[in-house]
Design an enzyme around this catalytic site. Structure first.
Site, PDB file in Angstrom:
ATOM      1  N   GLY A  15       0.820  -1.206   0.000  1.00 27.15           N
ATOM      2  CA  GLY A  15       0.000   0.000   0.000  1.00 27.15           C
ATOM      3  C   GLY A  15       0.855   1.258   0.000  1.00 27.15           C
ATOM      4  O   GLY A  15       1.730   1.421   0.850  1.00 27.15           O
ATOM      5  N   GLY A  17      -0.361   4.363   0.317  1.00 25.10           N
ATOM      6  CA  GLY A  17      -1.191   5.462   0.821  1.00 25.10           C
ATOM      7  C   GLY A  17      -0.359   6.287   1.787  1.00 25.10           C
ATOM      8  O   GLY A  17       0.874   6.273   1.753  1.00 25.10           O
ATOM      9  N   PHE A  18      -1.041   6.974   2.705  1.00 26.71           N
ATOM     10  CA  PHE A  18      -0.321   7.843   3.634  1.00 26.71           C
ATOM     11  C   PHE A  18       0.665   7.068   4.506  1.00 26.71           C
ATOM     12  O   PHE A  18       1.787   7.508   4.737  1.00 26.71           O
ATOM     13  CB  PHE A  18      -1.312   8.596   4.524  1.00 26.71           C
ATOM     14  CG  PHE A  18      -1.956   9.744   3.826  1.00 26.71           C
ATOM     15  CD1 PHE A  18      -1.267  10.921   3.639  1.00 26.71           C
ATOM     16  CD2 PHE A  18      -3.248   9.652   3.345  1.00 26.71           C
ATOM     17  CE1 PHE A  18      -1.849  11.994   2.989  1.00 26.71           C
ATOM     18  CE2 PHE A  18      -3.844  10.712   2.694  1.00 26.71           C
ATOM     19  CZ  PHE A  18      -3.145  11.881   2.514  1.00 26.71           C
ATOM     20  N   GLY A  19       0.242   5.891   5.003  1.00 30.92           N
ATOM     21  CA  GLY A  19       1.106   5.116   5.883  1.00 30.92           C
ATOM     22  C   GLY A  19       2.292   4.538   5.129  1.00 30.92           C
ATOM     23  O   GLY A  19       3.457   4.770   5.486  1.00 30.92           O
ATOM     24  N   VAL A  83      -2.040  -7.405  -3.730  1.00 33.49           N
ATOM     25  CA  VAL A  83      -1.628  -8.434  -2.764  1.00 33.49           C
ATOM     26  C   VAL A  83      -2.864  -9.218  -2.370  1.00 33.49           C
ATOM     27  O   VAL A  83      -3.915  -8.635  -2.078  1.00 33.49           O
ATOM     28  CB  VAL A  83      -0.977  -7.768  -1.531  1.00 33.49           C
ATOM     29  CG1 VAL A  83      -0.774  -8.776  -0.406  1.00 33.49           C
ATOM     30  CG2 VAL A  83       0.347  -7.134  -1.928  1.00 33.49           C
ATOM     31  N   GLU A 174     -18.323  17.820   3.418  1.00 39.00           N
ATOM     32  CA  GLU A 174     -17.631  18.594   2.364  1.00 39.00           C
ATOM     33  C   GLU A 174     -18.290  18.366   0.998  1.00 39.00           C
ATOM     34  O   GLU A 174     -18.377  19.291   0.188  1.00 39.00           O
ATOM     35  CB  GLU A 174     -16.119  18.313   2.351  1.00 39.00           C
ATOM     36  CG  GLU A 174     -15.699  16.914   2.022  1.00 39.00           C
ATOM     37  CD  GLU A 174     -14.259  16.581   2.449  1.00 39.00           C
ATOM     38  OE1 GLU A 174     -13.634  17.356   3.189  1.00 39.00           O
ATOM     39  OE2 GLU A 174     -13.777  15.514   2.033  1.00 39.00           O
ATOM     40  N   ASP A 303      -5.199   3.055   8.502  1.00 38.41           N
ATOM     41  CA  ASP A 303      -6.617   2.715   8.670  1.00 38.41           C
ATOM     42  C   ASP A 303      -6.836   1.231   8.950  1.00 38.41           C
ATOM     43  O   ASP A 303      -7.906   0.842   9.423  1.00 38.41           O
ATOM     44  CB  ASP A 303      -7.399   3.081   7.393  1.00 38.41           C
ATOM     45  CG  ASP A 303      -7.650   4.569   7.277  1.00 38.41           C
ATOM     46  OD1 ASP A 303      -7.189   5.319   8.164  1.00 38.41           O
ATOM     47  OD2 ASP A 303      -8.300   4.991   6.303  1.00 38.41           O
ATOM     48  N   ALA A 319      -5.399  10.787   8.183  1.00 33.82           N
ATOM     49  CA  ALA A 319      -4.064  10.807   7.580  1.00 33.82           C
ATOM     50  C   ALA A 319      -2.937  10.996   8.606  1.00 33.82           C
ATOM     51  O   ALA A 319      -1.932  10.283   8.535  1.00 33.82           O
ATOM     52  CB  ALA A 319      -4.022  11.879   6.493  1.00 33.82           C
TER      53      ALA A 319
END
Ligand SMILES: Cc1cc2nc3c(=O)[nH]c(=O)nc-3n(C[C@H](O)[C@H](O)[C@H](O)COP(=O)(O)OP(=O)(O)OC[C@H]3O[C@@H](n4cnc5c(N)ncnc54)[C@H](O)[C@@H]3O)c2cc1C
Length: 447
Positions: A15, A17-19, A83, A174, A303, A319
């Site tokens: 992944g 993403g942010f992590g 994966v 939003e 997450d 995040a």
């Protein structure tokens, strides 16, 4: 302590993403071999997805190809693969095409939409998680006005259009606020046969208030700001079913050409493939150092991880948690390779911000609660600062400044199909348009 590693340590990151991306960045200068595997070739800056969904920004401005982020690091390999499992005993990550051996693996596969056991609702109420989702929402929103204009031009009567957003967490708020802005300002003067400003934006929240994770005063302020923008907020309105072009709340049926789902998330199904306990949302229960019980060489972050802070409160799916966890795991690996012991992860909560629309937002920094223009400015600058890539930061800043002054939204392209689920049933061409307001119908409670 994992088995001592003799050759260059291999770190597989699942992944980007942010992590995952932050773990890789923090490790990239070390003497380790990093393989990042993601089913997309890009990192997505999810907090700005709603801007793509509402035609304010283009996909390339909020995403960055993983390969280009690491172009200067010969020890970082990026693979476009999904994966599908792990063999923790043999220390390999499985994909459809190969097995990737590791000394350490960091699993950062994030979360996905949850329809509370009603996956059949998804085609009628798309959620917002990926660039593809954002483009589908943009298509539906813009197409609705085009179809209404076409029908009105063909002589069918011209009724207000309904947009329903389900879920009043930060994403729902939003989306609803920005949709209201578009209908009242951006599109208001561009159509000849319909009046986009008459569109109704209905925000449904199952709980008693909007932004339930925020303090009550900020929830109240957010609701006021939403109403000022023209959003109809309905709290304690639990959706009981979704069908093509309509939503039911108990016995009330709300006809809406566009229904957007922002009501629930569940952890990536990959978490369960690790074979250790998960919580009710499918998040993997991790040790205080974010490793898997019994497997110190396996880390789960972002997450997908379930961890409580020192007050016993679950860390939120945001995040900053994923970023700090990614950096912490990189540091832990670095320290361990240098023979130093592990420390527990500590989350530093710097505050939370939720945007609502133009000059409308709420923010909480410890005991300080702010609303309106100042909160919105803070939101804007913080999000631009954290965007990946200098080019994207400059482009997004210019786009925002331009649209703030002109009310223009530059990415109003309809791509893909020009049909909407439920549209022809609701407003058949050349026939009278049924009233899109609520009608009472007898219905069984779903779920
Ligand atoms: C619309 C929206 C708005 C948000 N707004 C905010 C905000 O304003 N502020 C805030 O702090 N947070 C916000 N969040 C939450 C924040 O984006 C997440 O908490 C954060 O992205 C979590 O990071 P992560 O690394 O765990 O997962 P993600 O960033 O979701 O990354 C997961 C990565 O794993 C990849 N992946 C998943 N499964 C597989 C697989 N099987 N094989 C290979 N790759 C896989 C995905 O493609 C993805 O790249 C928002 C989220 C959404 C959806």
């Amino acid at each position: 302590m994992p088995t001592p590693i003799k050759s260059t340590p291999r770190v597989v990151i699942v992944g980007a993403g942010f992590g995952g991306l932050n773990a890789a960045r923090a490790l990239a200068r070390e003497k380790v071999q990093i393989t990042i595997v993601d089913r997309k070739n890009h990192h997505t800056f999810q907090p700005l997805l709603y801007q793509v969904a509402t035609a304010g920004l283009s996909p390339g401005e909020i995403a960055a190809p993983v390969r280009s982020v690491f172009r200067d690091h010969a020890n970082v390999i990026s693979l476009l693969e999904e994966v599908d499992g792990f063999d923790l005993d043999r220390r390999v990550v499985h994909t459809a095409e190969q097995e990737l051996p590791y000394d350490y693996v960091i699993v950062a596969a994030g979360a996905t939409h949850a329809y509370f056991g009603h996956d059949e609702w998804e085609p009628f109420a798309p959620g917002l998680k990926t660039i593809e989702d954002a483009l589908e929402i943009r298509r539906r929103v813009l197409l609705t006005f085009e179809l209404a204009e076409r029908q009105a031009a063909a002589g069918a009567s011209n009724e207000p259009l309904n947009f329903v957003v389900v879920g009043a967490g930060p994403t729902g708020v939003e989306l609803a606020g920005t949709l209201a802005e578009i209908t009242r300002h951006v599109l208001a003067h561009e159509f000849h046969n319909i009046d986009p400003a008459r569109a109704r934006i209905i925000l449904l929240e199952g709980g008693p208030r909007v932004l339930p994770a925020y303090p009550e005063d900020l929830s109240r302020s957010a609701e006021e700001q939403l109403r000022r923008l023209g959003v109809e907020v309905r709290a304690s309105a639990l959706v009981t079913s979704v069908e093509a072009g309509a939503v039911r709340v108990g016995e009330t049926r709300i006809v809406a050409p566009v229904v957007l789902w922002a009501a629930g998330v569940a952890a990536s199904p990959l978490g369960k493939k690790l074979g250790t306990p998960v919580d009710r949302a499918g998040r993997v229960l991790v040790e205080p150092d974010l490793s898997l019980p019994g497997h110190p060489e396996v880390f789960v972050i972002g997450d997908l991880a379930s961890l409580k802070d020192k007050h016993g409160k679950m860390l939120p799916g945001v995040a900053p948690v994923a970023i700090q966890e990614g950096k912490y795991v990189a540091k832990t690996i670095r320290r361990e390779l240098a023979g130093q012991p592990r420390e527990s992860f500590l989350y530093w909560d710097k505050g939370s911000l939720a945007t609502i629309g133009r000059a409308a937002a709420v923010a909480q920094f410890g005991k300080i609660h702010i609303s309106g223009f100042v909160a919105w400015l803070s939101w804007l600058f913080i999000h631009i600062f954290f965007l990946i890539g200098f080019r994207n930061r400059v482009l997004v800043f210019i786009q925002w400044a331009w649209s703030y002054v002109t009310y223009e939204r530059g990415a109003r392209l309809i791509t893909g199909a020009t049909t909407l689920p439920g549209w022809s049933g609701m407003y058949p061409a050349q026939t009278a348009v049924p009233k899109p307001a609520e009608e009472k119908v007898p219905t069984a409670r779903a779920g």
